[in-house]
Design an enzyme around this catalytic site. Structure first.
Site, mmCIF file in Angstrom:
data_model
loop_
_atom_site.group_PDB
_atom_site.id
_atom_site.type_symbol
_atom_site.label_atom_id
_atom_site.label_comp_id
_atom_site.label_asym_id
_atom_site.label_seq_id
_atom_site.Cartn_x
_atom_site.Cartn_y
_atom_site.Cartn_z
ATOM 1 N N ASP A 102 0.837 -1.203 0.000
ATOM 2 C CA ASP A 102 0.000 0.000 0.000
ATOM 3 C C ASP A 102 0.870 1.251 0.000
ATOM 4 O O ASP A 102 1.515 1.556 0.996
ATOM 5 C CB ASP A 102 -0.910 -0.020 1.230
ATOM 6 C CG ASP A 102 -1.806 1.206 1.314
ATOM 7 O OD1 ASP A 102 -2.091 1.811 0.261
ATOM 8 O OD2 ASP A 102 -2.221 1.550 2.434
ATOM 9 N N ASP A 296 -1.769 5.775 -5.314
ATOM 10 C CA ASP A 296 -2.000 4.880 -4.171
ATOM 11 C C ASP A 296 -2.356 3.473 -4.647
ATOM 12 O O ASP A 296 -3.445 3.225 -5.143
ATOM 13 C CB ASP A 296 -3.137 5.454 -3.315
ATOM 14 C CG ASP A 296 -3.505 4.558 -2.139
ATOM 15 O OD1 ASP A 296 -2.742 3.619 -1.838
ATOM 16 O OD2 ASP A 296 -4.553 4.793 -1.521
#
Length: 507
Positions: A102, A296
């Site tokens: 992440d 992201d």
């Protein structure tokens, strides 16, 4: 991160006319719901010597043989629907867990207790090297949240840099909506900057520790290869590669185009404009960067500020061969289904995002084909192929998530404060490349700063001066009340200090 939850599926058939054609497109809309997006000793490791590429990056060639990026190729599994994860060994002796990658957070956190939907967890009591610092930490994501205890332990990555490193670990003791059905990971690896670390920036993020202890360059690169994979597939394919310490040339083709990192918290970039097909949305560039624009990997979709999202939907509707469409498809509450074998991608336009080049007077364009944002989900009854819209509205900024990232090899060159995009070798379907990069284009017609940074400080000054003026008026009135005789009534009361409304916003 996203998970597709299916309830009772109620189907109805919609026939749409096609512009300038006598064809009818058999389309069914199905309702659906989506949850969118050192206190221990450590082993001594050898320093890593990497060969520079002449542009400040490290390539795979290493005469000393101490690192081999090819060993990291294919070290990710998963897809955009359930996230991309890698294998790690945590503690002493090592406990094997799969960890979600992440780039939109900064904590390294692993399940430390049994939870539904996960098959294993990190048992801190079985690790002789785990040291708790007694500090509680809680993190909330776009989807889900967890609470746990901070500690330090040793980790190693079988298909990563050589060596064992000591890292901060959050042992997750409770969570809600974080571990979901169908996932195959038991923790999250936040790769962003210390500013996002919780409870505060003194908690050194994972990759900072890797760079410091192993001596590798402060750069990693990411390839996500779930293009065209159904998010409901029960089989986890090899999902891509996380290359720590440099770039691997076999994973991309053409040149790497770089955009500056605007601010080091998230990987914040500056978006100059969006196009649907060849149609410029013609919005003020600050609209695209409202709040922030970030890259992201932990977010499934391309998320757009509300005004931008509405403009994109309107432009797609106008340019699509399908003249009418259920609003539920655009807002993610319904699936669009075609007869099996009749793919819908030819009915939709390309989407393009213009990013500011490191040469700030120029820009470049990254483009995704409909195969990346009109995403296959599931075969409902054996006769239908169903799809979701891979774009959603956002109240907290533009997010370039997996929907876009799957088309590109993305280089997080932290050492030079820039992000690079190149065409991914795995973003191909049926021999057709699903992404494009073009440039350079002149950015002379754009504002010198579309990110809004130039507005932030003056805006705060305006607010400050306004508050000072309001306080001055209140003080003047109070002085008048004290000085002037007020025989028929007295004054009593409180002054409410509204300055507490002016706060630094945690985003």
């Amino acid at each position: 991160m996203a998970h597709c939850a299916y309830g009772t599926i109620l189907a109805f058939v919609c026939l749409f006319g096609v512009t300038k054609s006598y064809l009818s497109i058999p389309l069914k809309i199905f309702p659906g719901k989506y949850n969118v997006s050192s206190a221990v000793g450590l082993s001594v490791t050898r320093p890593v010597a990497l060969a520079p590429d002449g542009k400040g990056l490290s390539l795979a060639s290493d005469p000393s043989g101490q690192v081999n990026f090819m060993d990291m190729v294919g070290n990710l599994q998963g897809d955009s629907g359930r996230g991309y994860y890698m294998e790690m060994f945590i503690g002493t002796p090592g406990q094997q867990l799969n960890i979600l990658v992440d780039t939109g957070s900064s904590n390294f956190a692993v399940a430390a207790a049994s939870y539904p939907f996960i098959t294993r967890y990190f048992d801190t009591a079985l690790s002789s090297s785990f040291r708790s610092d007694g500090q509680t930490v809680a993190v909330r994501y776009t989807q889900g949240n967890w609470m746990g205890e901070l500690g330090v332990d040793l980790i190693s990555i079988p298909n990563g840099p050589n060596g064992t490193i000591s890292v901060n670990i959050a042992a997750i003791l409770s969570s809600e909506g974080f571990f979901l059905p169908g996932i195959n990971w038991q923790g999250i690896l936040g790769l962003a900057y210390p500013m996002l670390a919780r409870p505060d920036s003194s908690v050194e993020p994972f990759f900072n520790s890797v760079v410091k202890q192993l001596g590798i360059p402060d750069v990693f690169s990411l390839q996500m290869c779930g293009t065209g994979m159904s998010a409901s597939s029960l089989v986890d394919p090899t999902g891509g590669s996380l290359i720590m310490g440099g770039v691997e040339p076999t994973l991309y083709r053409g040149s790497i185009w770089y955009t500056p990192i605007v601010e080091e918290w998230y990987y914040q970039v500056e978006v100059l404009k969006l196009e649907v097909g060849n149609q410029n949305l013609d919005l003020d560039c600050r609209e695209y960067n409202m709040d922030k624009a970030i890259v992201d990997s932990g977010t499934t979709l391309l998320r757009l500020p509300v005004n931008v999202f509405n403009a994109v939907v309107d432009a797609i509707t106008r340019s699509s061969l399908i003249q009418e469409f259920s609003s539920g498809f655009w807002d993610g509450t319904k699936l669009a289904c075609w007869m099996r074998g009749d793919t819908p991608w030819r009915f939709f336009p390309k989407l393009s995002i213009y990013l500011r080049h490191t040469n700030t007077s120029e820009s470049f364009r990254i483009t995704i084909l409909p195969q990346l944002y009109i995403q296959p989900i599931t075969d409902v009854d054996g006769t239908l192929d169903c799809y979701r819209f891979g774009v959603s509205s956002s109240a907290n900024g533009l997010v370039i998530g997996a929907t876009v990232m799957e088309g590109f090899y993305v280089v997080f060159d932290r050492a030079h404060r820039r992000l690079g995009f190149a065409l991914s070798n795995c973003a191909v379907n049926g021999g057709v490349a699903l992404s494009e990069i073009d440039g350079p284009f002149s950015a002379a017609d754009m504002a010198s700063d579309c990110s809004g940074r130039a507005l932030q400080e003056p805006l705060l000054w305006v607010i400050s001066y306004t508050l000072v003026a309001v306080c001055g008026v209140i003080l003047f009135i109070l002085l008048l009340l004290l000085v002037l005789p007020c025989r028929r009534r007295g004054y009593s009361g409180e002054i409410t200090d509204h300055s507490s409304l002016v706060r630094h916003r945690i985003k």
